[in-house]
Structure formats: C-alpha cells, structure tokens
Write a protein that holds these residues in place. Structure first.
Motif: not given
Length: 397
Positions: A8, A85, A196, A372, A376, A379-380
């Motif tokens: 990642r 990213r 996404r 994006t 992300d 989600e994190q």
C-alpha cells in the motif's frame, strides 16, 4: 517459487511519485534503521520496540511481521501490486532487487526494494479478487492462492489488452474475509470498491473526452457513494454489536446500551413471549433507521451504544498513526476534521450542486486522485474504529 505481494502506498503524496519514478517499492518504520543484519522476527521486533517505545505491542507485532516479510520473504522475480493514492488504478511489476536501507530518499522512507513496473494504470476491477483479502491497515501483504499468483504473473509479463473485470458477488466478499473481519465491514469494502470503480470509470471517460455530460460528476458520484458506504457500515456495525450484547444477559454493558429505549409495544411483546429481547432491540433499531451516521459526533454517539467511547477519536487517531508505519501522525481533532470535511463536501454535492463559493457559476474542482484518497481514507478510518471497538471487547472479557 514466485510469490505475489500487495504493498500500500504511503499517505505522503511524494511516496507514489518516488516509487514509480525511481522504480522501487518502500515501506515506512524507517526509525528502525537498517535491518540487513537482522534475520529473525524476534530480532526485528526488538528493534521495532526500541525505535518506537510508545507503540502498543500489538501494533509492534504487526510492524515486525511486515518488516520481516519485506526484508526476508520477498525475492527478486516476485510480482508486486502497488495500491496507488493518486489514481484509482494500481501499479503492477516485478521485484528485481534485494532489501536495501537508503538514507537519500524522502523522510520516512528507508526500507526499499528495486522493481520493474510493467503497468502503472491497471484498473482495480481487474484485480478485485486479489484485493478482497487485504486488511485495510496493512502495508505489506502476501497473496497465498497459487492460481492468483499465476494470474498476476501473466498480467505482469503480458502487455496485451487487460482481461475482463472480475465481478465479485457480495456473498463472495463476505466469505473471503469471514475469518478476519465482520460482515458489516466486508460489505463496507464492497461498497467502497464500487465507489473506486466509479472513479476509474470517470478517469477513463476523461481520456475518451466524452462531451455529453460533465465527467467530474462521476467523481462526485464516487464521493457520495463512499460517504453512504460509511453511513451504512456504522449502522450495520452498531446493529450487529447491539444484538450480540442483547443476547448476553449478565454481561457488563455500556451505559448508553443500558439506557437504550424500547417502545412499550415491544416490551409487551417480550413479556407475552411473542418476541425475544434480541428481536425487540432489532426492531427498535430498525425503527431508528432514519438516523444518519456521518458527522463525527453522531458516529461517536452511535458507537457509545456498544463500547466505551471515552477519548474515542484520539484512540482512532492513535491506531491510524501506529498501524500505518508511514511516518504520518494524526490527532483525534484532525481525524474528526477530515471526516467532517468529507461529509460536508458530500452535502454540497447532494444539496448545493457542489457550487464553487468563489465562482458560483461553476462547480468545485474534483478529480480521480481526490476521490480515491477520500475512499481510501474512509476505509482506513473505519478499520481503525474496528480496532478500537474490538479492543474494548477484549478488555471487557
């Protein structure tokens, strides 16, 4: 035997440019220094604990396992996917060098391996199957399925047109992650992957120069979808945990759970034996379905029903800081502010045409990288919330 890995990208925007321009992959945790002479997990863990004395032992264990994989388990010839990213696409390449520790790169980047990139614009949809198993807070992850490794090898070595996108059914997502995450979180990831896909579609439509509509509206749709996914996840996570608590009489429960109000009609149903307490709680939660969980205060208030939320956002920020290993730290206030900005932008898109306050005749700018990064981050942040909630559960046992 060839292996396949997912790495990642760090949250510093310079990382991705560095990786692609200098043909390398890297991980954080650079305070550990050079690991060339360390060959065991115990030795690396001791170095991690020495370099990061304030880090929780669970996070230190995670650092150590990933550093050992990067230091010793990866090998030249292995396939690697880099989650970008700045784009909804991913980069795919082969590792060409051994482990190195470099001091000439950007701050926080020291552990590196050389890579030859085969593709830097591979749509996520074409590797969706591989990404299903990736934990949201993990930086280095090895793909175990032999058929998946073979498929990625073909993609890395064959410059021919991409295969058709793999359509993943919701039940497959849940099954793929059943041993690691809750069903609500698996559903969150499925919904975020859809967002996404919208960002990817917008990016490709922009290349085709479609003039029938504003391409930027596709990115706005992705933004709205990601916030809706967060809202839905919070609701489902609270419900699942509330029902588990309701099914455990005598177990200590949060104060807000004890104060949760159930209608007299449902109480009567329980008294008459026509419904269980779990049924009654479930119905009451369904009756509260109009509640929205997007603002940080509302999310904290919702999770107070199932956990101790004292210092909630500070604890979430600590998990985000510790788990990433990319040198970027957060405070609770910064996490709340980020979430607030994301949801405010969603409201502007949904209710105010996303009007640019400095030029009301136009919409605010938005692009694939911005959408994006938002997806992300959601989600994190959700994964960090799960860690906090599950820590509460373990502490109560």
């Amino acid at each position: 035997m060839t292996q396949a890995w997912i790495v990642r990208a760090g949250r510093d925007d310079s990382y991705e440019e560095l990786a692609l321009n200098k043909d390398l992959i890297a991980v954080g945790w650079s305070a550990t220094g050079d690991l060339s002479d360390l060959t065991t997990l115990t030795a690396i863990r001791n170095r991690v604990l020495s370099a990061y004395p304030s880090v929780e032992h669970q996070a230190a264990d995670g650092y150590s396992i990933q550093l050992l994989a990067f230091r010793s388990r990866m090998a030249p010839g292995d396939v690697v996917l880099l989650l970008r990213r700045s784009s909804p696409d991913v980069a795919l390449g082969r590792i060409t060098g051994g482990y190195e520790f470099r001091k000439d790169l950007a701050a926080g980047i020291g552990h590196v391996r050389a890579v030859t990139w085969a593709r830097t614009d591979l749509p996520r949809a074409s590797v969706e199957r591989e990404l299903l198993a990736l934990p949201a807070l993990t930086t280095v992850y090895r793909i175990n399925q032999a058929e998946t490794v073979a498929r990625l090898e073909r993609l890395a070595g064959d410059p021919q047109p991409l295969p058709d996108a793999v359509v993943i059914r919701p039940e497959v997502v849940a099954a793929a992650r059943a041993d690691e995450v809750s069903e609500p979180f698996a559903n969150l990831q499925r919904n975020l992957n859809y967002a996404r896909s919208l960002a990817t579609a917008g990016q490709h439509l922009a290349l085709l120069k479609v003039g029938a509509f504003e391409i930027s509206d596709v990115f706005r749709a992705a933004w709205v979808q990601s916030v809706a996914a967060l809202d839905h996840w919070v609701r489902q996570e609270i419900r699942a945990r509330m029902l588990r608590l309701a099914a455990q009489p005598g177990v200590e429960k949060p104060r807000a759970f004890a104060a949760f109000q159930i209608s007299m009609g449902l109480v009567e149903q329980v008294q008459m034996g026509k419904a269980t307490l779990v049924d009654a709680v479930d119905q009451q939660l369904r009756d509260r379905g109009h509640l929205v969980y997007q603002h940080p205060d509302k999310i904290r208030e919702g999770f107070a029903l199932v956990a101790d939320v004292n210092g909630f956002w500070n604890r979430v920020a600590k998990v985000l800081t510790e788990q990433s290993g990319d040198g970027i730290s957060f405070t609770g206030a910064e996490v709340q502010d980020q979430l607030h900005q994301i949801t405010q932008r969603r409201h502007k898109i949904a209710h105010e045409y996303d009007e640019d306050p400095e030029n009301p005749s136009r919409k605010r700018a938005i692009d694939a990288p911005g959408a994006t990064k938002t997806i992300d981050w959601i989600e994190q942040a959700a994964a960090a919330i799960l860690v906090v909630l599950d820590t509460n559960v373990q502490a109560s046992k």
